[in-house]
Design a protein around this motif. Sequence first.
Motif, PDB file in Angstrom:
ATOM      1  N   SER A   2      28.921  34.802  43.860  1.00  0.00           N
ATOM      2  CA  SER A   2      30.228  35.376  43.568  1.00  0.00           C
ATOM      3  C   SER A   2      30.662  34.964  42.168  1.00  0.00           C
ATOM      4  O   SER A   2      31.289  35.731  41.455  1.00  0.00           O
ATOM      5  CB  SER A   2      31.244  34.947  44.615  1.00  0.00           C
ATOM      6  OG  SER A   2      31.319  33.544  44.605  1.00  0.00           O
ATOM      7  N   ASP A   3      30.285  33.734  41.725  1.00  0.00           N
ATOM      8  CA  ASP A   3      30.607  33.289  40.369  1.00  0.00           C
ATOM      9  C   ASP A   3      29.973  34.221  39.352  1.00  0.00           C
ATOM     10  O   ASP A   3      30.594  34.629  38.393  1.00  0.00           O
ATOM     11  CB  ASP A   3      30.064  31.881  40.133  1.00  0.00           C
ATOM     12  CG  ASP A   3      30.985  30.847  40.741  1.00  0.00           C
ATOM     13  OD1 ASP A   3      30.572  29.696  40.837  1.00  0.00           O
ATOM     14  OD2 ASP A   3      32.111  31.225  41.131  1.00  0.00           O
ATOM     15  N   LEU A   4      28.717  34.546  39.601  1.00  0.00           N
ATOM     16  CA  LEU A   4      27.992  35.423  38.668  1.00  0.00           C
ATOM     17  C   LEU A   4      28.622  36.810  38.618  1.00  0.00           C
ATOM     18  O   LEU A   4      28.676  37.433  37.574  1.00  0.00           O
ATOM     19  CB  LEU A   4      26.532  35.548  39.093  1.00  0.00           C
ATOM     20  CG  LEU A   4      25.568  34.534  38.492  1.00  0.00           C
ATOM     21  CD1 LEU A   4      24.154  34.810  38.960  1.00  0.00           C
ATOM     22  CD2 LEU A   4      25.620  34.581  36.974  1.00  0.00           C
ATOM     23  N   ARG A   5      29.103  37.284  39.746  1.00  0.00           N
ATOM     24  CA  ARG A   5      29.703  38.631  39.786  1.00  0.00           C
ATOM     25  C   ARG A   5      30.917  38.738  38.869  1.00  0.00           C
ATOM     26  O   ARG A   5      31.179  39.787  38.315  1.00  0.00           O
ATOM     27  CB  ARG A   5      30.118  38.983  41.213  1.00  0.00           C
ATOM     28  CG  ARG A   5      28.959  39.535  41.977  1.00  0.00           C
ATOM     29  CD  ARG A   5      29.411  40.370  43.128  1.00  0.00           C
ATOM     30  NE  ARG A   5      28.257  40.580  43.988  1.00  0.00           N
ATOM     31  CZ  ARG A   5      28.221  40.323  45.271  1.00  0.00           C
ATOM     32  NH1 ARG A   5      29.282  39.894  45.881  1.00  0.00           N
ATOM     33  NH2 ARG A   5      27.143  40.515  45.964  1.00  0.00           N
ATOM     34  N   ASN A   6      31.653  37.637  38.733  1.00  0.00           N
ATOM     35  CA  ASN A   6      32.845  37.669  37.878  1.00  0.00           C
ATOM     36  C   ASN A   6      32.550  37.148  36.479  1.00  0.00           C
ATOM     37  O   ASN A   6      33.446  36.946  35.683  1.00  0.00           O
ATOM     38  CB  ASN A   6      33.955  36.809  38.501  1.00  0.00           C
ATOM     39  CG  ASN A   6      34.338  37.323  39.867  1.00  0.00           C
ATOM     40  OD1 ASN A   6      34.346  38.538  40.055  1.00  0.00           O
ATOM     41  ND2 ASN A   6      34.612  36.434  40.791  1.00  0.00           N
ATOM     42  N   SER A   7      31.272  36.922  36.218  1.00  0.00           N
ATOM     43  CA  SER A   7      30.909  36.262  34.972  1.00  0.00           C
ATOM     44  C   SER A   7      30.898  37.233  33.777  1.00  0.00           C
ATOM     45  O   SER A   7      30.550  38.410  33.928  1.00  0.00           O
ATOM     46  CB  SER A   7      29.527  35.655  35.154  1.00  0.00           C
ATOM     47  OG  SER A   7      28.849  35.642  33.959  1.00  0.00           O
ATOM     48  N   PRO A   8      31.265  36.716  32.580  1.00  0.00           N
ATOM     49  CA  PRO A   8      31.201  37.565  31.381  1.00  0.00           C
ATOM     50  C   PRO A   8      29.770  37.999  31.058  1.00  0.00           C
ATOM     51  O   PRO A   8      29.559  38.938  30.302  1.00  0.00           O
ATOM     52  CB  PRO A   8      31.747  36.650  30.268  1.00  0.00           C
ATOM     53  CG  PRO A   8      31.834  35.287  30.847  1.00  0.00           C
ATOM     54  CD  PRO A   8      31.785  35.385  32.325  1.00  0.00           C
ATOM     55  N   LEU A   9      28.810  37.341  31.677  1.00  0.00           N
ATOM     56  CA  LEU A   9      27.395  37.727  31.492  1.00  0.00           C
ATOM     57  C   LEU A   9      27.209  39.211  31.778  1.00  0.00           C
ATOM     58  O   LEU A   9      26.496  39.911  31.072  1.00  0.00           O
ATOM     59  CB  LEU A   9      26.528  36.902  32.456  1.00  0.00           C
ATOM     60  CG  LEU A   9      25.064  37.327  32.610  1.00  0.00           C
ATOM     61  CD1 LEU A   9      24.291  37.000  31.338  1.00  0.00           C
ATOM     62  CD2 LEU A   9      24.424  36.627  33.784  1.00  0.00           C
TER      63      LEU A   9
END
Length: 145
Positions: A2-9
Amino acid sequence: MSDLRNSPLLDAQIRRLMIPAERVACVQFNNSLDHALLILIKSGYSAIPVLDEKSTTVQGTISKTLILDSILGLERIEVEQLRDKTVAEVMDEKVPRIKESSPFFKALELSINRPFLCVEGEDGNFLGILTRKAILALIYQHLRN
Ligand code: AMP
């Protein structure tokens, strides 16, 4: 995850990650296999994009393996066919394409099965390629920071 989903990446822009067309080794679909093999050997890549005669749109990809397979006779490699056959006869038409405006996540998904994707503008013109290496490098950098 879930962190990655909201990540600027995931906001990474494909255009900024790609190798621009002028730095991509390419052939045209009406080139001979002889010429294509020369470009492949000189560039050191195993596969490269095939463009139309004006070098504006992607028509396929060509690899050393496809070329060698196409000149494999029953008892020998028929090298003379390199001059007679064109890239169009041998190329793989299933091009891994992506629009420059596509989300990074789409590029990530498509690159699972392909070492590079051909990047196109909204008009379908060839803009460059996006390698799996560039995608992985960005993810690595992001996770490391
Ligand atoms: P790399 O990630 O640099 O190993 O590249 C993966 C694949 O993308 C290579 O094996 C080539 O098929 C293609 N590729 C990478 N850079 C280029 C380039 N400048 N011109 C043509 N094809 C390239």
